[in-house]
Motif scaffolding. Structure first.
Motif, PDB file in Angstrom:
ATOM      1  N   ASP A   9      -6.918  21.465  -3.777  1.00  0.00           N
ATOM      2  CA  ASP A   9      -7.216  22.720  -3.076  1.00  0.00           C
ATOM      3  C   ASP A   9      -6.112  23.756  -3.256  1.00  0.00           C
ATOM      4  O   ASP A   9      -6.371  24.964  -3.144  1.00  0.00           O
ATOM      5  CB  ASP A   9      -7.415  22.454  -1.578  1.00  0.00           C
ATOM      6  N   THR A  10      -4.894  23.293  -3.503  1.00  0.00           N
ATOM      7  CA  THR A  10      -3.766  24.209  -3.680  1.00  0.00           C
ATOM      8  C   THR A  10      -3.455  24.462  -5.155  1.00  0.00           C
ATOM      9  O   THR A  10      -2.387  24.979  -5.492  1.00  0.00           O
ATOM     10  CB  THR A  10      -2.520  23.689  -2.954  1.00  0.00           C
ATOM     11  N   GLY A  11      -4.398  24.087  -6.042  1.00  0.00           N
ATOM     12  CA  GLY A  11      -4.305  24.498  -7.436  1.00  0.00           C
ATOM     13  C   GLY A  11      -3.684  23.514  -8.401  1.00  0.00           C
ATOM     14  O   GLY A  11      -3.525  23.838  -9.580  1.00  0.00           O
ATOM     15  N   HIS A  12      -3.314  22.319  -7.955  1.00  0.00           N
ATOM     16  CA  HIS A  12      -2.740  21.341  -8.878  1.00  0.00           C
ATOM     17  C   HIS A  12      -3.839  20.753  -9.761  1.00  0.00           C
ATOM     18  O   HIS A  12      -4.917  20.424  -9.279  1.00  0.00           O
ATOM     19  CB  HIS A  12      -2.051  20.214  -8.102  1.00  0.00           C
ATOM     20  N   ARG A  13      -3.510  20.590 -11.041  1.00  0.00           N
ATOM     21  CA  ARG A  13      -4.478  20.025 -11.977  1.00  0.00           C
ATOM     22  C   ARG A  13      -4.004  18.703 -12.560  1.00  0.00           C
ATOM     23  O   ARG A  13      -4.682  18.116 -13.424  1.00  0.00           O
ATOM     24  CB  ARG A  13      -4.773  21.032 -13.097  1.00  0.00           C
ATOM     25  N   CYS A  14      -2.856  18.240 -12.101  1.00  0.00           N
ATOM     26  CA  CYS A  14      -2.360  16.925 -12.507  1.00  0.00           C
ATOM     27  C   CYS A  14      -1.860  16.202 -11.260  1.00  0.00           C
ATOM     28  O   CYS A  14      -0.900  16.654 -10.627  1.00  0.00           O
ATOM     29  CB  CYS A  14      -1.246  17.035 -13.542  1.00  0.00           C
ATOM     30  N   LEU A  15      -2.526  15.118 -10.900  1.00  0.00           N
ATOM     31  CA  LEU A  15      -2.149  14.326  -9.736  1.00  0.00           C
ATOM     32  C   LEU A  15      -1.507  13.036 -10.226  1.00  0.00           C
ATOM     33  O   LEU A  15      -2.109  12.302 -11.028  1.00  0.00           O
ATOM     34  CB  LEU A  15      -3.378  14.000  -8.878  1.00  0.00           C
ATOM     35  N   VAL A  16      -0.296  12.774  -9.761  1.00  0.00           N
ATOM     36  CA  VAL A  16       0.424  11.559 -10.146  1.00  0.00           C
ATOM     37  C   VAL A  16       0.483  10.633  -8.934  1.00  0.00           C
ATOM     38  O   VAL A  16       1.083  10.973  -7.915  1.00  0.00           O
ATOM     39  CB  VAL A  16       1.849  11.889 -10.641  1.00  0.00           C
ATOM     40  N   PHE A  17      -0.163   9.485  -9.066  1.00  0.00           N
ATOM     41  CA  PHE A  17      -0.170   8.497  -7.992  1.00  0.00           C
ATOM     42  C   PHE A  17       0.947   7.486  -8.278  1.00  0.00           C
ATOM     43  O   PHE A  17       0.840   6.690  -9.215  1.00  0.00           O
ATOM     44  CB  PHE A  17      -1.530   7.805  -7.906  1.00  0.00           C
ATOM     45  N   ASP A  18       2.011   7.571  -7.497  1.00  0.00           N
ATOM     46  CA  ASP A  18       3.181   6.704  -7.657  1.00  0.00           C
ATOM     47  C   ASP A  18       2.881   5.388  -6.942  1.00  0.00           C
ATOM     48  O   ASP A  18       2.911   5.318  -5.703  1.00  0.00           O
ATOM     49  CB  ASP A  18       4.401   7.412  -7.051  1.00  0.00           C
ATOM     50  N   VAL A  19       2.569   4.341  -7.718  1.00  0.00           N
ATOM     51  CA  VAL A  19       2.092   3.072  -7.148  1.00  0.00           C
ATOM     52  C   VAL A  19       2.938   1.923  -7.710  1.00  0.00           C
ATOM     53  O   VAL A  19       2.688   1.454  -8.831  1.00  0.00           O
ATOM     54  CB  VAL A  19       0.605   2.829  -7.473  1.00  0.00           C
ATOM     55  N   PRO A  20       3.935   1.442  -6.953  1.00  0.00           N
ATOM     56  CA  PRO A  20       4.788   0.367  -7.471  1.00  0.00           C
ATOM     57  C   PRO A  20       4.008  -0.876  -7.887  1.00  0.00           C
ATOM     58  O   PRO A  20       4.337  -1.520  -8.882  1.00  0.00           O
ATOM     59  CB  PRO A  20       5.719   0.062  -6.290  1.00  0.00           C
ATOM     60  N   LEU A  21       2.954  -1.223  -7.148  1.00  0.00           N
ATOM     61  CA  LEU A  21       2.192  -2.446  -7.428  1.00  0.00           C
ATOM     62  C   LEU A  21       0.831  -2.131  -8.027  1.00  0.00           C
ATOM     63  O   LEU A  21      -0.156  -2.818  -7.757  1.00  0.00           O
ATOM     64  CB  LEU A  21       2.044  -3.271  -6.142  1.00  0.00           C
ATOM     65  N   LEU A  22       0.769  -1.109  -8.872  1.00  0.00           N
ATOM     66  CA  LEU A  22      -0.506  -0.711  -9.466  1.00  0.00           C
ATOM     67  C   LEU A  22      -1.115  -1.853 -10.285  1.00  0.00           C
ATOM     68  O   LEU A  22      -2.302  -2.160 -10.150  1.00  0.00           O
ATOM     69  CB  LEU A  22      -0.302   0.526 -10.343  1.00  0.00           C
ATOM     70  N   VAL A  23      -0.319  -2.487 -11.121  1.00  0.00           N
ATOM     71  CA  VAL A  23      -0.836  -3.567 -11.964  1.00  0.00           C
ATOM     72  C   VAL A  23      -1.269  -4.747 -11.098  1.00  0.00           C
ATOM     73  O   VAL A  23      -2.323  -5.347 -11.315  1.00  0.00           O
ATOM     74  CB  VAL A  23       0.224  -3.995 -12.997  1.00  0.00           C
ATOM     75  N   GLU A  24      -0.455  -5.055 -10.082  1.00  0.00           N
ATOM     76  CA  GLU A  24      -0.746  -6.197  -9.214  1.00  0.00           C
ATOM     77  C   GLU A  24      -2.038  -5.997  -8.424  1.00  0.00           C
ATOM     78  O   GLU A  24      -2.687  -6.973  -8.024  1.00  0.00           O
ATOM     79  CB  GLU A  24       0.409  -6.436  -8.242  1.00  0.00           C
ATOM     80  N   SER A  25      -2.418  -4.750  -8.187  1.00  0.00           N
ATOM     81  CA  SER A  25      -3.602  -4.468  -7.373  1.00  0.00           C
ATOM     82  C   SER A  25      -4.907  -4.618  -8.158  1.00  0.00           C
ATOM     83  O   SER A  25      -5.986  -4.494  -7.589  1.00  0.00           O
ATOM     84  CB  SER A  25      -3.519  -3.053  -6.797  1.00  0.00           C
ATOM     85  N   GLY A  26      -4.805  -4.878  -9.455  1.00  0.00           N
ATOM     86  CA  GLY A  26      -6.001  -5.058 -10.270  1.00  0.00           C
ATOM     87  C   GLY A  26      -6.798  -3.766 -10.390  1.00  0.00           C
ATOM     88  O   GLY A  26      -6.231  -2.686 -10.563  1.00  0.00           O
ATOM     89  N   GLU A  27      -8.098  -3.868 -10.242  1.00  0.00           N
ATOM     90  CA  GLU A  27      -8.972  -2.714 -10.446  1.00  0.00           C
ATOM     91  C   GLU A  27      -8.919  -1.712  -9.294  1.00  0.00           C
ATOM     92  O   GLU A  27      -9.396  -0.588  -9.438  1.00  0.00           O
ATOM     93  CB  GLU A  27     -10.416  -3.180 -10.649  1.00  0.00           C
ATOM     94  N   ARG A  28      -8.365  -2.125  -8.152  1.00  0.00           N
ATOM     95  CA  ARG A  28      -8.384  -1.237  -6.981  1.00  0.00           C
ATOM     96  C   ARG A  28      -7.758   0.116  -7.300  1.00  0.00           C
ATOM     97  O   ARG A  28      -8.268   1.164  -6.904  1.00  0.00           O
ATOM     98  CB  ARG A  28      -7.647  -1.893  -5.799  1.00  0.00           C
ATOM     99  N   TRP A  29      -6.648   0.132  -8.021  1.00  0.00           N
ATOM    100  CA  TRP A  29      -6.017   1.393  -8.411  1.00  0.00           C
ATOM    101  C   TRP A  29      -6.448   1.833  -9.790  1.00  0.00           C
ATOM    102  O   TRP A  29      -6.631   3.015 -10.044  1.00  0.00           O
ATOM    103  CB  TRP A  29      -4.487   1.268  -8.337  1.00  0.00           C
ATOM    104  N   ARG A  30      -6.633   0.901 -10.703  1.00  0.00           N
ATOM    105  CA  ARG A  30      -6.912   1.270 -12.098  1.00  0.00           C
ATOM    106  C   ARG A  30      -8.158   2.133 -12.215  1.00  0.00           C
ATOM    107  O   ARG A  30      -8.205   3.061 -13.019  1.00  0.00           O
ATOM    108  CB  ARG A  30      -7.043  -0.003 -12.952  1.00  0.00           C
ATOM    109  N   ARG A  31      -9.177   1.841 -11.415  1.00  0.00           N
ATOM    110  CA  ARG A  31     -10.419   2.603 -11.542  1.00  0.00           C
ATOM    111  C   ARG A  31     -10.322   4.002 -10.936  1.00  0.00           C
ATOM    112  O   ARG A  31     -11.239   4.805 -11.098  1.00  0.00           O
ATOM    113  CB  ARG A  31     -11.581   1.833 -10.899  1.00  0.00           C
ATOM    114  N   GLN A  32      -9.215   4.286 -10.233  1.00  0.00           N
ATOM    115  CA  GLN A  32      -9.066   5.598  -9.606  1.00  0.00           C
ATOM    116  C   GLN A  32      -8.305   6.593 -10.480  1.00  0.00           C
ATOM    117  O   GLN A  32      -8.196   7.765 -10.113  1.00  0.00           O
ATOM    118  CB  GLN A  32      -8.323   5.458  -8.264  1.00  0.00           C
TER     119      GLN A  32
END
Length: 205
Positions: free
Chosen positions: A109-132
């Motif tokens: 809404d404030t005009g950003h076109r690149c969102l970076v999700f800083d997720v330390p356990l992204l790989v460990e979470s499996g598809e929960r984060w990967r699909r997002q």
């Protein structure tokens, strides 16, 4: 890459990899950084959205005098009862997802076109984060470098650092999930900034 599209980037890396530094550099380039770990901590902090549900599920003794979750008491409870861990995650994960979505929408809404999700356990979470996310960005370095950096930064003994490392995904597992890799092995800050600038340009920043 198309600079007009909206990019959702999952940023991850092991302890001591330099992931937080990379997140800060991407923010300087104009990315909206959404810190999943900070969000997770916030829901169990004083006044956090998970506190009422935690008190109801586990009893008021799990909430300290400051109104935050008693982390040591909860660690002891989870150690004794595997089901308690799943019960706590069932409270926390939906709230983290909700707040993450709220922060992402605010960034858009404030005009950003690149969102970076800083997720330390992204790989460990499996598809929960990967699909997002559209791409997974891994900040990579050797295990020896991780140890050296964490010892210098936090003063932790090697055995404690190794315990943390073994609880995280392995280097090979992270690299297998990566779409983009920043090799932060022996870079000085200027060299790291140059790598991040190239990645930022690829995502229209």
């Amino acid at each position: 890459m198309n600079s007009q599209r909206i990019w959702r980037i999952g940023l991850t890396g092991g302890i001591g990899s330099g992931k937080s530094t990379v997140a800060g550099l991407l923010a300087r380039h104009g990315a909206a950084v959404i810190d999943a770990d900070a969000i997770s901590r916030s829901v169990t902090a004083t006044g956090g959205r998970a506190i009422a549900a935690i008190a109801q599920a586990f009893g008021p003794q799990m909430v300290g005098p400051d109104g935050a979750m008693d982390r040591q008491a909860m660690r002891d409870r989870i150690f004794q009862d595997v089901q308690a861990k799943r019960q706590l995650e069932a409270i926390i994960h939906p709230l983290v997802s909700q707040i993450t979505a709220e922060q992402a929408q605010h960034a858009l809404d404030t005009g950003h076109r690149c969102l970076v999700f800083d997720v330390p356990l992204l790989v460990e979470s499996g598809e929960r984060w990967r699909r997002q996310v559209d791409r997974v960005l891994v900040v990579d370095c050797s295990t020896d470098t991780q140890r050296q950096r964490v010892m210098a930064r936090n003063g932790l003994p090697v055995q404690d650092i190794d315990r943390i490392i073994t609880q995280q995904a392995s280097r090979a597992q992270r690299l297998a999930c990566a779409d983009v890799v920043i090799a932060n092995e022996s870079l000085n800050l200027l060299e790291l900034e140059a790598q991040v600038s190239q990645v930022a340009a690829d995502f229209g920043l």
